[in-house]
Design an enzyme around this catalytic site. Structure first.
Site, PDB file in Angstrom:
ATOM      1  N   HIS A 267      -1.716   0.626  -9.689  1.00  0.00           N
ATOM      2  CA  HIS A 267      -2.318  -0.346  -8.749  1.00  0.00           C
ATOM      3  C   HIS A 267      -2.961  -1.514  -9.502  1.00  0.00           C
ATOM      4  CE1 HIS A 267      -4.209  -0.803  -4.489  1.00  0.00           C
ATOM      5  NE2 HIS A 267      -3.977  -1.985  -5.055  1.00  0.00           N
TER       6      HIS A 267
ATOM      7  N   GLU B 139      -4.162   7.769  -4.342  1.00  0.00           N
ATOM      8  CA  GLU B 139      -4.513   7.154  -5.638  1.00  0.00           C
ATOM      9  C   GLU B 139      -5.877   7.675  -6.080  1.00  0.00           C
ATOM     10  OE1 GLU B 139      -4.194   2.882  -5.234  1.00  0.00           O
ATOM     11  OE2 GLU B 139      -2.177   3.021  -4.435  1.00  0.00           O
TER      12      GLU B 139
ATOM     13  N   ARG C 123       0.862  -1.172   0.000  1.00  0.00           N
ATOM     14  CA  ARG C 123       0.000   0.000   0.000  1.00  0.00           C
ATOM     15  C   ARG C 123       0.901   1.226   0.000  1.00  0.00           C
ATOM     16  NH1 ARG C 123      -3.491  -2.862  -1.469  1.00  0.00           N
ATOM     17  NH2 ARG C 123      -5.503  -3.302  -0.486  1.00  0.00           N
TER      18      ARG C 123
HETATM   19  C1  8YV Z   1      -7.503  -4.689  -5.195  1.00  0.00           C
HETATM   20  C2  8YV Z   1      -5.574  -5.079  -3.802  1.00  0.00           C
HETATM   21  O1  8YV Z   1      -8.285  -5.363  -6.032  1.00  0.00           O
HETATM   22  O2  8YV Z   1      -6.642  -7.037  -3.080  1.00  0.00           O
HETATM   23  C3  8YV Z   1      -6.058  -6.015  -2.757  1.00  0.00           C
HETATM   24  O3  8YV Z   1      -5.859  -5.727  -1.562  1.00  0.00           O
HETATM   25  O4  8YV Z   1      -4.792  -4.230  -3.586  1.00  0.00           O
HETATM   26  C4  8YV Z   1      -6.112  -5.219  -5.170  1.00  0.00           C
HETATM   27  O5  8YV Z   1      -6.054  -6.541  -5.532  1.00  0.00           O
HETATM   28  C5  8YV Z   1      -7.449  -3.260  -5.532  1.00  0.00           C
HETATM   29  O6  8YV Z   1      -7.294  -2.562  -4.338  1.00  0.00           O
HETATM   30  C6  8YV Z   1      -8.653  -2.762  -6.275  1.00  0.00           C
HETATM   31  O7  8YV Z   1      -8.596  -1.395  -6.384  1.00  0.00           O
END
Ligand code: 8YV
Length: 323
Positions: free
Chosen positions: A283, A265, A236
């Site tokens: 992302h 983001e 993140r």
């Molecule tokens: C999400 C992700 O799909 O699964 C997660 O935690 O970071 C990604 O796979 C994403 O956040 C969608 O915006």
């Protein structure tokens, strides 16, 4: 009586149809008045399905009927878990199905930053390739180097496997707990946080975002890394102090970075854009046709089980019982 489900992310027509079979479904229209749609849907909703929006006390106080939130993601830092627990709202997520895909992307970023793929691609297309390349275009080796993983969970282990078995890398990891099985399988060495930063040629971030991991990598940590090191973040954005990273990249304190996630983001403007030694992706860790389909299926299944009386496959707060 059918229960009400509010879907706040894009969902394929097939999945919408499947949901409508069991529930009254309201879909968020991204072109409409977003706040007004939430204000009218939340008080009625028994279930929420989607990803990418924060939910806590402020958003859910009026959601008096809410039983479950099914997030289409493995990460759940968008949700105020203590409040969900207090309210007895179940949170489900989608681990496992995205592990290998996200590891592929993590390794892609590592390779792209090391071998300068986007930079050289742009260079060729701009017509600069007029003689055999020289040191100005050289990259860094990946094979045989030291891979430092911060967050040796499922995705971290899948990245480490690629490094160990595909590229003969030495694997280091650091964290709150030791993983003897992975030490055995990967020959991974457990070490202190500062030691990992100082020894790794590639530092890969795969930790969940929490109060403990916010700005885990800042000025001090970047200064501990080798000048030849490359930082990869598929966790993140707020795990890294982005301003400190920009400085470190500008000053040559580290060689390069491969980023999939950012403090804010979508990333629309940033000093990162001016840096040739950064690979910026939007992302897309789990963003393949196959994996996003599998995540949606799993999220739907979790939601259906929670609202129709079964046990969802992946509960973040299993202490909350489905009603
Ligand atoms: C999400 C992700 O799909 O699964 C997660 O935690 O970071 C990604 O796979 C994403 O956040 C969608 O915006």
């Amino acid at each position: 009586m059918k229960k009400n489900v509010f879907v706040f992310s894009r969902l394929s027509p097939e999945h919408q149809q499947r949901l409508r079979h069991n529930f009254n479904v309201t879909l968020l229209d991204p072109a409409g008045d977003i706040d007004a749609q939430y204000a009218s849907a939340l008080p009625e909703a028994h279930g929420l399905l989607g990803v990418g929006r924060p939910f806590g006390r402020a958003q859910l106080e009026r959601a008096g009927r809410l039983e479950v939130i099914s997030t289409i993601s493995v990460g759940y830092d968008n949700y105020e878990l203590a409040y969900l627990n207090e309210r007895g709202i179940l949170l489900t997520n989608t681990p496992d199905v995205l592990t290998e895909t996200t590891a592929d992307l993590g390794f892609t970023l590592l390779m792209a930053a090391a071998r300068r793929v986007p930079e050289l691609d742009a260079w060729v297309k701009a017509g600069h390739w007029q003689a055999p390349v020289g040191p100005a275009q050289f990259g860094s080796d990946v094979h045989g180097k030291t891979l430092g993983i911060l967050g040796l969970g499922n995705i971290g282990a899948a990245i480490a496997r690629r490094g160990r078995f595909g590229f003969n890398m030495e694997v280091l990891y650091s964290g709150n707990s030791r993983k003897p099985a992975l030490e055995q399988e990967l020959g991974a060495r457990y070490c202190g946080f500062d030691e990992l930063l100082g020894e790794a040629d590639f530092v890969v971030l795969v930790v969940p975002l929490s109060a403990q991991t916010r700005h885990l990598i800042g000025r001090r940590e970047l200064a501990l890394m080798k000048p030849s090191a490359i930082l990869v973040n598929v966790a993140r954005g707020p795990v890294v102090d982005e301003a400190a990273l920009v400085e470190a990249l500008q000053n040559g304190q580290i060689r390069a970075a491969g980023l999939d996630v950012y403090e804010k983001e979508p990333l629309r403007e940033s000093p990162l854009f001016a840096l040739p030694n950064v690979v910026t992706l939007p992302h897309v860790g789990s963003a393949t046709h196959e994996t996003r389909q599998a995540m949606a299926e799993l999220a739907l299944d979790n939601l259906e089980r929670a609202l129709l009386g079964g046990t969802p496959r992946h509960r973040v707060n299993p202490q909350v019982r489905a009603r």
